[in-house]
Scaffold this active site. Structure first.
Site: not given
Length: 321
Positions: A129, A156, A189, A215, A251
């Site tokens: 973290d 993506r 984005e 877009k 995880h």
């Protein structure tokens, strides 16, 4: 002068913990100390799960994710009687000092062992973290960041193929370092960070404007615990009429072979912890600041050295999109 030390890992595992253990074990052996491993964190300490280690105990572990010592949550350690028993167990093995690898909760336990029972303890920041106090980077953060970026890159590919909006939930609890930096590196984005109040309507309106401007797909990176990402995906799809799917990395971010940065950082911190103990110092946590290893009083670090939120990174992302 200390003669025997122990090392344990506590809280959530992080890539590089094994490298830190290796750094502690081999540097301590080099200095003529005996080294013991405590299995399964403070829980294992309470149940006397302690075994002496040698240099071969840590052979080849530098490449492995997780922690071969194991880790466990053990809230009972807040009980003074439990801590007293743990200190007694350490002394029964002749152990003078303890290195604790974990987050700030693990740090607090280490500090109490030092203050209440004279066990010299040093804390090392082991958490993906990146929220441990007194350090720029924690052990495991960089590897988890690379894992998250890789996942975003893969999303993506499929999102662009199907003209889909993808939401990716990234770990971090109340610290969004992973989310923000993974989003920047992955060209996301939109970023939803835990440090900024979430405005669902504003997010949806931003997406609507983007689609109106041509877009065809988008990726939204969001820190865990902010909202139900699957419900958010449904709401977005209903409003913008674009297929929207949520992916929770979960995880998987904790696993995998640590990157070179984490292996080196963890090794340096492990060696530094032993150096501090040889100087008779206890109740400290180790960090890296401006590329230099440092140590701070644990309580001072927890109370006064919380990581500051870098709002400028969010501003930069808005300028890039």
């Amino acid at each position: 002068m200390i003669k025997k030390i122990a090392v344990l890992t506590s809280g959530g595992d992080a890539p590089g913990m094994n490298a830190a253990i290796r750094g502690v074990v081999r540097s301590a052996l080099f200095e003529g100390l005996e080294v013991f491993g405590v299995y399964d964190g403070y829980y294992g300490l309470y149940h006397n799960k302690i075994k002496q280690l040698n240099r071969y105990s840590v052979s080849d572990v530098i490449t492995r994710g997780g922690t071969f010592l194991g880790s466990a949550r053990f809230p009972e350690f807040k009980n003074p009687e439990v801590r007293a028993k743990c200190a007694e167990i350490l002394r029964s093995h002749g152990i003078d000092a303890l290195v604790v690898i974990g987050g700030d909760g693990s740090y607090t336990g280490a500090k109490l062992l030092t203050e209440e029972h004279g066990i010299q303890c040093i804390g090392l920041p082991g958490t993906i973290d990146n929220d441990a106090p007194g350090t720029d980077y924690t052990i495991g953060y960089q590897t988890a960041l690379e894992t998250a970026v890789d996942a975003i890159d893969r999303l993506r590919d499929t999102s662009s193929s199907h003209q889909r909006i993808s939401i990716v939930e990234i770990m971090g609890r109340h610290c969004s370092d992973l989310t923000i930096n993974a989003a920047l590196a992955g060209g996301c984005e939109y970023i939803v960070a835990s440090e900024v109040e979430f405005d669902q309507e504003e997010l949806i309106q931003q997406i609507e404007r983007s689609i109106a401007n041509g877009k065809r797909h988008a990726i939204i990176a969001i820190t865990e615990l902010i909202t139900d990402v699957h419900e958010l995906a449904k709401r977005i799809e209903e409003r913008v009429h674009h297929e929207t799917r949520a992916t929770v990395l979960g995880h998987v971010q904790r696993g995998g072979s640590p990157c070179a940065f984490d292996r080196i950082l963890a090794s340096r911190m492990g060696v530094y912890a032993v150096d501090l103990l040889l100087q008779g110092k206890g109740g400290y946590c180790v960090g890296i600041q401006n590329e230099q290893l440092v140590h701070h009083d644990i309580i001072d670090a927890i109370n006064n050295m919380r990581r500051s939120f870098k709002a400028e990174l969010l501003d930069m992302n808005e300028r890039l999109f």
